[in-house]
Motif scaffolding. Structure first.
Motif, short mmCIF file in Angstrom:
data_model
loop_
_atom_site.label_atom_id
_atom_site.label_comp_id
_atom_site.label_asym_id
_atom_site.label_seq_id
_atom_site.Cartn_x
_atom_site.Cartn_y
_atom_site.Cartn_z
N TRP A 188 -2.49 -3.91 -10.55
CA TRP A 188 -2.83 -4.29 -9.18
C TRP A 188 -1.91 -3.65 -8.15
O TRP A 188 -1.91 -4.06 -6.98
N LEU A 189 -1.17 -2.62 -8.53
CA LEU A 189 -0.28 -1.94 -7.59
C LEU A 189 -1.04 -1.36 -6.40
O LEU A 189 -0.63 -1.53 -5.25
N LEU A 190 -2.15 -0.67 -6.65
CA LEU A 190 -2.89 -0.05 -5.54
C LEU A 190 -3.41 -1.10 -4.56
O LEU A 190 -3.38 -0.90 -3.34
N ARG A 191 -3.87 -2.22 -5.07
CA ARG A 191 -4.32 -3.31 -4.19
C ARG A 191 -3.15 -3.83 -3.36
O ARG A 191 -3.27 -4.04 -2.16
N ALA A 192 -2.00 -4.02 -4.01
CA ALA A 192 -0.81 -4.51 -3.31
C ALA A 192 -0.37 -3.51 -2.23
O ALA A 192 -0.01 -3.90 -1.12
N GLN A 193 -0.43 -2.23 -2.54
CA GLN A 193 -0.06 -1.21 -1.57
C GLN A 193 -1.02 -1.19 -0.37
O GLN A 193 -0.58 -0.99 0.76
N TRP A 194 -2.29 -1.39 -0.63
CA TRP A 194 -3.27 -1.41 0.47
C TRP A 194 -2.98 -2.59 1.40
O TRP A 194 -2.94 -2.42 2.62
N TYR A 195 -2.76 -3.78 0.84
CA TYR A 195 -2.40 -4.94 1.65
C TYR A 195 -1.10 -4.67 2.42
O TYR A 195 -0.98 -5.01 3.60
N GLN A 196 -0.14 -4.06 1.76
CA GLN A 196 1.13 -3.73 2.39
C GLN A 196 0.91 -2.86 3.63
O GLN A 196 1.44 -3.14 4.71
N GLY A 197 0.14 -1.81 3.48
CA GLY A 197 -0.14 -0.91 4.60
C GLY A 197 -0.85 -1.61 5.74
O GLY A 197 -0.52 -1.42 6.92
N GLU A 198 -1.83 -2.44 5.42
CA GLU A 198 -2.56 -3.18 6.45
C GLU A 198 -1.65 -4.13 7.22
O GLU A 198 -1.74 -4.23 8.45
N LEU A 199 -0.79 -4.83 6.51
CA LEU A 199 0.12 -5.76 7.17
C LEU A 199 1.16 -5.04 8.01
O LEU A 199 1.48 -5.47 9.13
N LEU A 200 1.70 -3.93 7.51
CA LEU A 200 2.67 -3.17 8.29
C LEU A 200 2.03 -2.57 9.54
O LEU A 200 2.65 -2.53 10.60
N GLN A 201 0.81 -2.11 9.43
CA GLN A 201 0.10 -1.54 10.58
C GLN A 201 -0.14 -2.62 11.64
O GLN A 201 0.06 -2.39 12.82
N THR A 202 -0.55 -3.80 11.22
CA THR A 202 -0.90 -4.87 12.15
C THR A 202 0.32 -5.56 12.73
O THR A 202 0.33 -5.91 13.91
N PHE A 203 1.36 -5.75 11.92
CA PHE A 203 2.51 -6.54 12.35
C PHE A 203 3.80 -5.71 12.41
O PHE A 203 4.88 -6.23 12.14
N ALA A 204 3.70 -4.47 12.81
CA ALA A 204 4.86 -3.57 12.84
C ALA A 204 6.02 -4.13 13.63
O ALA A 204 7.18 -3.97 13.24
N ASP A 205 5.75 -4.80 14.75
CA ASP A 205 6.82 -5.33 15.60
C ASP A 205 7.25 -6.74 15.21
O ASP A 205 8.23 -7.25 15.75
N ASP A 206 6.53 -7.38 14.30
CA ASP A 206 6.77 -8.78 13.98
C ASP A 206 7.45 -9.00 12.63
O ASP A 206 7.86 -10.13 12.34
N LEU A 207 7.53 -7.97 11.80
CA LEU A 207 8.07 -8.10 10.45
C LEU A 207 9.26 -7.19 10.23
O LEU A 207 9.34 -6.11 10.83
N ASP A 208 10.16 -7.60 9.35
CA ASP A 208 11.23 -6.71 8.91
C ASP A 208 10.78 -5.86 7.72
O ASP A 208 11.50 -4.97 7.30
N GLY A 209 9.60 -6.15 7.19
CA GLY A 209 9.08 -5.33 6.11
C GLY A 209 8.10 -6.09 5.24
O GLY A 209 7.93 -7.30 5.37
N VAL A 210 7.47 -5.32 4.35
CA VAL A 210 6.58 -5.88 3.34
C VAL A 210 7.06 -5.32 2.00
O VAL A 210 7.01 -4.11 1.79
#
Length: 92
Positions: free
Chosen positions: A16-38
């Motif tokens: 499930w690495l590819l699925r996790a990476q896709w979610y990671q990218g989506e969250l970083l794109q959407t919340f770039a200013d709100d998160l310290d990372g995924v």
């Protein structure tokens, strides 16, 4: 004050690495200013769990499968930036 960190624990046996990476990218794109990372954390036993700091926002075993990205973004947003609009995702 430090920003939240999202962790995605995913099963390596289930590949499930590819699925996790896709979610990671989506969250970083959407919340770039709100998160310290995924952060991606390899796990076993069919695990797929998303958490904001220590708060679980999705657990595959209890929720029954994987989240739609819009639902995952809403749940993360509610914890990290509740006043923020997700645009068309909120209207869906």
């Amino acid at each position: 004050m430090p920003k939240p960190i999202v962790t995605i624990r995913y099963c390596i046996d289930c590949r499930w690495l590819l699925r996790a990476q896709w979610y990671q990218g989506e969250l970083l794109q959407t919340f770039a200013d709100d998160l310290d990372g995924v952060m991606l954390i390899p796990s076993l036993g069919g695990m797929f769990r998303v958490a904001v700091d220590e708060v679980t926002v999705w657990n595959r075993k209890t929720e029954g499968g994987f989240p739609e990205i819009a639902e995952l973004k809403r749940r993360v947003r509610d914890l990290v930036a509740p006043e923020r609009s997700l645009g068309h995702t909120d209207r869906a």
